[in-house]
Design a protein around this motif. Sequence first.
Motif, PDB file in Angstrom:
ATOM      1  N   ASN A  97       6.869  -2.881   9.871  1.00  0.00           N
ATOM      2  CA  ASN A  97       6.335  -1.628  10.416  1.00  0.00           C
ATOM      3  C   ASN A  97       5.642  -0.813   9.330  1.00  0.00           C
ATOM      4  OD1 ASN A  97       8.583  -0.887   8.954  1.00  0.00           O
ATOM      5  ND2 ASN A  97       9.320   0.626  10.452  1.00  0.00           N
ATOM      6  N   GLY A  98       4.972  -1.529   8.419  1.00  0.00           N
ATOM      7  CA  GLY A  98       4.297  -0.849   7.322  1.00  0.00           C
ATOM      8  C   GLY A  98       5.231  -0.638   6.143  1.00  0.00           C
ATOM      9  N   ILE A  99       4.940   0.385   5.345  1.00  0.00           N
ATOM     10  CA  ILE A  99       5.795   0.744   4.205  1.00  0.00           C
ATOM     11  C   ILE A  99       6.336   2.143   4.445  1.00  0.00           C
ATOM     12  CG2 ILE A  99       5.950   0.972   1.712  1.00  0.00           C
ATOM     13  CD1 ILE A  99       3.535  -0.737   1.379  1.00  0.00           C
ATOM     14  N   LEU A 100       7.642   2.254   4.490  1.00  0.00           N
ATOM     15  CA  LEU A 100       8.306   3.523   4.805  1.00  0.00           C
ATOM     16  C   LEU A 100       7.743   4.123   6.098  1.00  0.00           C
ATOM     17  CD1 LEU A 100       8.651   5.178   1.263  1.00  0.00           C
ATOM     18  CD2 LEU A 100      10.283   3.740   2.503  1.00  0.00           C
ATOM     19  N   GLY A 101       7.472   3.234   7.043  1.00  0.00           N
ATOM     20  CA  GLY A 101       6.981   3.665   8.344  1.00  0.00           C
ATOM     21  C   GLY A 101       5.509   4.015   8.381  1.00  0.00           C
ATOM     22  N   LYS A 102       4.801   3.871   7.249  1.00  0.00           N
ATOM     23  CA  LYS A 102       3.370   4.181   7.198  1.00  0.00           C
ATOM     24  C   LYS A 102       2.565   2.885   7.214  1.00  0.00           C
ATOM     25  CE  LYS A 102       4.423   8.042   4.077  1.00  0.00           C
ATOM     26  NZ  LYS A 102       4.287   9.136   5.045  1.00  0.00           N
ATOM     27  N   ARG A 103       1.433   2.911   7.891  1.00  0.00           N
ATOM     28  CA  ARG A 103       0.591   1.726   7.963  1.00  0.00           C
ATOM     29  C   ARG A 103      -0.120   1.510   6.626  1.00  0.00           C
ATOM     30  NH1 ARG A 103      -1.327  -1.561  11.772  1.00  0.00           N
ATOM     31  NH2 ARG A 103      -3.397  -2.523  11.507  1.00  0.00           N
ATOM     32  N   LEU A 104      -0.013   0.297   6.085  1.00  0.00           N
ATOM     33  CA  LEU A 104      -0.633  -0.024   4.808  1.00  0.00           C
ATOM     34  C   LEU A 104      -2.129  -0.260   4.995  1.00  0.00           C
ATOM     35  CD1 LEU A 104      -0.375  -0.685   1.794  1.00  0.00           C
ATOM     36  CD2 LEU A 104       0.180  -3.039   2.437  1.00  0.00           C
ATOM     37  N   ARG A 105      -2.929   0.367   4.146  1.00  0.00           N
ATOM     38  CA  ARG A 105      -4.373   0.152   4.123  1.00  0.00           C
ATOM     39  C   ARG A 105      -4.779  -0.350   2.737  1.00  0.00           C
ATOM     40  NH1 ARG A 105      -7.814   4.414   4.838  1.00  0.00           N
ATOM     41  NH2 ARG A 105      -6.325   6.016   4.192  1.00  0.00           N
ATOM     42  N   TYR A 106      -6.019  -0.837   2.625  1.00  0.00           N
ATOM     43  CA  TYR A 106      -6.445  -1.363   1.326  1.00  0.00           C
ATOM     44  C   TYR A 106      -7.941  -1.174   1.124  1.00  0.00           C
ATOM     45  CZ  TYR A 106      -8.079  -5.503   3.912  1.00  0.00           C
ATOM     46  OH  TYR A 106      -8.726  -6.352   4.779  1.00  0.00           O
ATOM     47  N   VAL A 107      -8.326  -1.207  -0.155  1.00  0.00           N
ATOM     48  CA  VAL A 107      -9.731  -1.258  -0.549  1.00  0.00           C
ATOM     49  C   VAL A 107      -9.900  -2.466  -1.449  1.00  0.00           C
ATOM     50  CG1 VAL A 107     -10.121   1.219  -0.359  1.00  0.00           C
ATOM     51  CG2 VAL A 107      -9.301   0.273  -2.528  1.00  0.00           C
ATOM     52  N   THR A 108     -11.122  -2.969  -1.559  1.00  0.00           N
ATOM     53  CA  THR A 108     -11.367  -4.153  -2.383  1.00  0.00           C
ATOM     54  C   THR A 108     -12.408  -3.857  -3.448  1.00  0.00           C
ATOM     55  OG1 THR A 108     -13.136  -5.038  -0.967  1.00  0.00           O
ATOM     56  CG2 THR A 108     -10.864  -5.634  -0.401  1.00  0.00           C
ATOM     57  N   GLY A 109     -12.355  -4.638  -4.516  1.00  0.00           N
ATOM     58  CA  GLY A 109     -13.329  -4.520  -5.589  1.00  0.00           C
ATOM     59  C   GLY A 109     -13.676  -5.887  -6.140  1.00  0.00           C
ATOM     60  N   ASP A 110     -14.776  -5.971  -6.860  1.00  0.00           N
ATOM     61  CA  ASP A 110     -15.244  -7.210  -7.480  1.00  0.00           C
ATOM     62  C   ASP A 110     -15.197  -7.041  -8.997  1.00  0.00           C
ATOM     63  OD1 ASP A 110     -16.468  -9.530  -8.295  1.00  0.00           O
ATOM     64  OD2 ASP A 110     -18.455  -9.033  -7.475  1.00  0.00           O
ATOM     65  N   THR A 111     -14.295  -7.779  -9.638  1.00  0.00           N
ATOM     66  CA  THR A 111     -14.198  -7.699 -11.098  1.00  0.00           C
ATOM     67  C   THR A 111     -15.302  -8.486 -11.787  1.00  0.00           C
ATOM     68  OG1 THR A 111     -12.813  -9.658 -11.387  1.00  0.00           O
ATOM     69  CG2 THR A 111     -11.682  -7.584 -10.866  1.00  0.00           C
ATOM     70  N   GLN A 112     -16.011  -9.338 -11.029  1.00  0.00           N
ATOM     71  CA  GLN A 112     -17.116 -10.151 -11.572  1.00  0.00           C
ATOM     72  C   GLN A 112     -16.648 -11.101 -12.680  1.00  0.00           C
ATOM     73  OE1 GLN A 112     -20.469  -7.528 -12.597  1.00  0.00           O
ATOM     74  NE2 GLN A 112     -19.564  -5.973 -11.249  1.00  0.00           N
ATOM     75  N   THR A 113     -15.330 -11.371 -12.734  1.00  0.00           N
ATOM     76  CA  THR A 113     -14.738 -12.149 -13.830  1.00  0.00           C
ATOM     77  C   THR A 113     -15.110 -11.513 -15.163  1.00  0.00           C
ATOM     78  OG1 THR A 113     -15.228 -14.081 -12.426  1.00  0.00           O
ATOM     79  CG2 THR A 113     -14.167 -14.499 -14.520  1.00  0.00           C
ATOM     80  N   ASN A 114     -15.029 -10.197 -15.209  1.00  0.00           N
ATOM     81  CA  ASN A 114     -15.465  -9.451 -16.385  1.00  0.00           C
ATOM     82  C   ASN A 114     -14.450  -8.338 -16.661  1.00  0.00           C
ATOM     83  OD1 ASN A 114     -17.018  -6.841 -17.358  1.00  0.00           O
ATOM     84  ND2 ASN A 114     -18.205  -8.597 -18.103  1.00  0.00           N
ATOM     85  N   THR A 115     -14.030  -8.233 -17.898  1.00  0.00           N
ATOM     86  CA  THR A 115     -13.000  -7.274 -18.273  1.00  0.00           C
ATOM     87  C   THR A 115     -13.422  -5.828 -18.001  1.00  0.00           C
ATOM     88  OG1 THR A 115     -12.092  -8.756 -19.951  1.00  0.00           O
ATOM     89  CG2 THR A 115     -11.603  -6.422 -20.184  1.00  0.00           C
ATOM     90  N   ASP A 116     -14.637  -5.475 -18.410  1.00  0.00           N
ATOM     91  CA  ASP A 116     -15.093  -4.097 -18.212  1.00  0.00           C
ATOM     92  C   ASP A 116     -15.231  -3.764 -16.735  1.00  0.00           C
ATOM     93  OD1 ASP A 116     -15.186  -3.655 -20.947  1.00  0.00           O
ATOM     94  OD2 ASP A 116     -17.306  -4.195 -21.122  1.00  0.00           O
ATOM     95  N   ALA A 117     -15.769  -4.703 -15.958  1.00  0.00           N
ATOM     96  CA  ALA A 117     -15.915  -4.468 -14.523  1.00  0.00           C
ATOM     97  C   ALA A 117     -14.550  -4.340 -13.852  1.00  0.00           C
ATOM     98  CB  ALA A 117     -16.716  -5.599 -13.883  1.00  0.00           C
ATOM     99  N   ALA A 118     -13.576  -5.110 -14.324  1.00  0.00           N
ATOM    100  CA  ALA A 118     -12.225  -5.028 -13.764  1.00  0.00           C
ATOM    101  C   ALA A 118     -11.621  -3.653 -14.017  1.00  0.00           C
ATOM    102  CB  ALA A 118     -11.336  -6.109 -14.371  1.00  0.00           C
ATOM    103  N   ARG A 119     -11.754  -3.155 -15.237  1.00  0.00           N
ATOM    104  CA  ARG A 119     -11.218  -1.842 -15.574  1.00  0.00           C
ATOM    105  C   ARG A 119     -11.924  -0.740 -14.780  1.00  0.00           C
ATOM    106  NH1 ARG A 119     -12.665  -1.872 -20.310  1.00  0.00           N
ATOM    107  NH2 ARG A 119     -10.833  -2.690 -21.388  1.00  0.00           N
ATOM    108  N   ASP A 120     -13.240  -0.829 -14.696  1.00  0.00           N
ATOM    109  CA  ASP A 120     -14.002   0.180 -13.961  1.00  0.00           C
ATOM    110  C   ASP A 120     -13.634   0.174 -12.477  1.00  0.00           C
ATOM    111  OD1 ASP A 120     -15.253   0.861 -16.308  1.00  0.00           O
ATOM    112  OD2 ASP A 120     -17.101  -0.252 -15.881  1.00  0.00           O
TER     113      ASP A 120
END
Length: 448
Positions: A97-120
């Motif tokens: 039932n989600g986490i602590l009764g709240k529905r889990l949502r998400y966002v995605t990112g592309d690290t580009q297999t690159n350290t700086d892009a991952a951090r950003d």
Amino acid sequence: MTKFTMNRRGLLKTVGAGLTTAVASPLVLTNRAYAQQFCNNPGDADPIIGFNVPQTGTYAEEGLEQLKGYELAVKHINGEGDGGMINTMQPTALKGNGILGKRLRYVTGDTQTNTDAARDGARRMIERDGAVMVTGCVTTGEAVAQQALCHELGVIYMSGLTHGNDTTGKDKRRYGFRHFFQGYMSGVAIAPLLAEEYGRDRRAYHLTADYNWGWTQEESIMAATEALGWETVRAVRTPLGIGDYSQYLTPVLNSGADVLILNHYGHDMVNSLPQAVQFGMRDRMANGKQFEIIVPMFSELMAVGAGDAVKGIIGTQNWNWQLDDAGSRAFTQSYGAEYGEPPSQSAHTGYVQTLLYADAVERAGTFYPPEVIRALEDFEFDGLGNGPTLYRGSDHQCFKEVLVVRGNEAPTSRFDVLDVVGKTPREDVMYDPAIFGGELGPYEPNMC
């Protein structure tokens, strides 16, 4: 290892009824005065997790597989689908039932297999999207960069496919956790089979991806093989993401080596292994012995990409979809129903880490990071596909059995590429955390 029958593979086509979920009691907290004092406290809003993986670049295939595992975990946590490993994890506080009764949502990112892009990308997820947790990577560089940033901002980071020793060694952080195994474990797990198959009088030549995973992988495998009595002839670093390895393979033929060890991952290995085979290395004799090639750390995606070149090649793996335990069967069934193919170890890692974070929040009864961290530290569980598993509190490294695999000589399908030929117990791959150094740092969160 006994192969699975068609009935086993038929799990990919059907979704069975889930088992009854076992619910653990939440931790009793003595002080809730901290409730509003942390970064991205969701309050009454739905919590957001950031999935930050390579969607382009050298390791994009592994990253996209990891993302599929993350997305399936969110569905199961929110009560959609058959529940997957929520039905097999023991103990668990998850209720679907989600986490602590709240529905889990998400966002995605592309690290580009690159350290700086991952951090950003991780920074954007925290500062713009309000992520309460960030997870994902396919290189140790990505993991270390995101882990340090998340620790600085007071947001928990669950790393992805980082296999370098540094992630939970010299670069470990209180706010970072790793479910994946690491280079030292691969060396300990693979060495006995190498001695049995190839003997103790060998001369090894290393080709190593030139970044921190490759360096620590090389170091770990070199230590393990030299302990067998093998001599290291030479170790050569190769740039990440190149397509043509001929300039690096040609010197191997005249080096006096009789073993080539490829410390490569993803498309690097998909390119270097077939080219080594094309150079005739598997058909030649050296020092009166059959020349051998070893890939210390495998994935199913790499094995598929390398084609026939992978047949007979020995390596290690974190998890394999053909394991015949309740958790692996449940996940393979759920993933197969969702995506029409078996899951990789990349998908498994993403899926499991999402469940573990959600479960820790449920057990802690709060999103407050120090309490969630304490719920994860020294947490022991089973039912997630690797047998009895420990999240060690002293360095946040996960300990479980390590698989030794060999490229299947007679695959029955394009997914049947690796045979599990050994399982090294978790006790055998555990080590003193002091050997890799580092400090976890404080529990107290900073404010992003």
